[in-house]
Design an enzyme around this catalytic site. Structure first.
Site, PDB file in Angstrom:
ATOM      1  CG  ASP A  24      -1.952  -1.074   1.217  1.00 20.59           C
ATOM      2  OD1 ASP A  24      -2.262  -1.560   0.111  1.00 20.59           O
ATOM      3  OD2 ASP A  24      -2.460  -1.430   2.302  1.00 20.59           O
ATOM      4  CE1 TYR A  54      -5.973  -6.397  -1.088  1.00 18.86           C
ATOM      5  CE2 TYR A  54      -7.329  -8.374  -1.153  1.00 18.86           C
ATOM      6  CZ  TYR A  54      -6.703  -7.331  -1.805  1.00 18.86           C
ATOM      7  OH  TYR A  54      -6.799  -7.222  -3.169  1.00 18.86           O
TER       8      TYR A  54
END
Ligand SMILES: [Zn+2]
Ligand SMILES: [Zn+2]
Length: 423
Positions: free
Chosen positions: A236, A373
């Protein structure tokens, strides 16, 4: 192999000469695989000479098969040499795009005058162009049929020569020590890259990226037109990438220089990146390394700073983290739903541990499959990830800081490494 005897194709040669004006190259092509040490044109001349006593004479005029294509080779080759004046390369290939009419004439020639010893028109043109190119260039280069460093196509439809330069591929691993840097260029959300006031007319959402930081020195060193970073996955924007770094292949497009000194490059990249990004020592690699990096399914270790809605104790934290080890069902997270298909993925948590910092904050380390995730493993993403830490604890929990501690993968093996950019 015996030497070329024009009588072997005398009969066929006679029929061809009767059909119309033909150039020595096209005549000689019917006997291309016979004998050694002669060019097709020389074979053509010998066939003509051998028939001269029989009263069959070739008609004068433009070759009915190729339209005197071979006379124009020098012209194409001069253009090609002009294109590569400032280019460093060791291998090349010529190609030709025939006009539909030439395709037809060649097909007719082959059908009407079949010969087991013939060389097709395209093949002959490409080979002869290569010979002329090497002679005029005056540098040692070799023809290469797969992935040549420079390739030309003479398009007879447009009379234009196009050139393609093989990209140069550099392998390394990067660490990202500062949050907020995307891996690759991210177009501005307001203008989608056209440039507007919001992005100060840069067209970019973020001032730079790992790609640009690494590429700038290498583009310079290779005289490349641009670069493209192929990462083995991506973190990210707000996550750091630590440990031994993430494998990547940087593709340098249209490099003028291939003998790039990767040791110098490594130092320069790290100097320019000024501690925001660092790269491991670099190596030049084969093109197929891009696919290798894209398909790499490495497990990853993450560190997450977690904030809980209510106080918890160390035993609770330990027990619930351990209970997450195993298979996790993750429906595509809300935050990425706009760019990824909405489906449920199965991912494995291999290890999870943590330490309380105070009664509502913890430092959590998770070792999981690539593609797991982490933010959602902690928060539960409104039930879309199951099980989750928040779900197990029965309270809200969220990640406030995330780092990738390790991408657990091997480096490229020897078979993918090039000893230098010219090999
Ligand atoms: Zn011809
Ligand atoms: Zn903009």
């Amino acid at each position: 192999m015996k030497t070329f005897d024009p009588h072997d194709v005398g009969e066929l040669g006679a029929e061809i000469l009767r059909a119309g004006p033909i150039c020595d190259e096209c005549l000689g092509r019917i006997a291309s695989k016979l004998g050694r040490g002669l060019s097709n044109a020389e074979r053509g001349v010998q066939i003509r000479e051998c028939l001269s006593g029989t009263g069959i004479e070739g008609k004068a005029g433009t070759c009915w098969v190729c339209g005197d294509l071979f006379d124009r080779i020098d012209e194409w080759v001069r253009q090609a040499v002009g294109c590569v004046e400032e280019l460093e390369f060791a291998t090349y290939l010529f190609g030709v795009k025939l006009t539909p009419r030439l395709e037809q004439m060649e097909a007719f020639y082959e059908e009407r005058f079949p010969s087991a010893h013939r060389e097709p028109l395209k093949h002959s043109f490409n080979r002869m162009s290569g010979i002329a190119f090497e002679r005029l260039l005056g540098r040692a280069v070799t023809v290469k049929f797969t992935a040549p460093q420079v390739s030309f196509v003479a398009d007879l439809n447009t009379n234009e020569l196009s050139m393609h330069v093989l990209s140069l591929y550099v392998y390394g691993r990067y660490c990202k020590l500062e949050r907020g840097i995307p891996q690759t260029k991210w177009p501005c959300r307001s203008c989608r890259g056209r440039g507007c006031e919001a992005c100060e007319f840069t067209g970019k959402q973020y001032p730079d990226s790992v790609e640009e930081i690494i590429a700038s020195s290498l583009i310079d060193l290779a005289g490349a037109s641009s670069a493209c970073l192929h990462g083995a996955g991506r973190e990210d924007i707000d996550a750091r990438m630590l440990g031994t770094g993430r494998p990547f292949v940087l593709e340098l497009l249209n490099p003028k220089k291939r003998s790039v000194n990767v040791t110098d490059a490594h130092l320069r990249v790290n100097e320019v990146a000024a501690g925001r990004v660092t790269v491991s020592p670099l190596t030049l690699v084969h093109r197929r390394t891009v696919a290798w990096a894209k398909e790499l399914r490495a497990t990853k270790k993450y560190r997450a700073l977690v904030e809980f809605a209510e106080p918890i104790d160390a035993h609770q934290l330990k027990a619930e983290l351990e209970s997450l080890v195993g298979e996790i069902k993750q429906q595509t997270p809300h935050r990425v739903a706009h760019r990824r298909a909405d489906r449920i993925r199965l991912r494995t948590v291999h290890e999870a541990s943590g330490q309380l910092l105070d009664d509502t904050h913890a430092d959590v380390v998770v070792h999981g499959d690539g593609g797991l995730y982490i933010k959602e493993l902690i928060s539960g993403d409104e039930g879309r990830t199951n099980p989750s830490l928040a779900g197990r604890l029965g309270m809200q929990a969220k990640v406030t800081d995330l780092d990738v501690l390790e991408v657990c993968s091997e480096d490229v093996d020897e078979s993918m490494v090039l000893s230098d950019g010219l090999s």
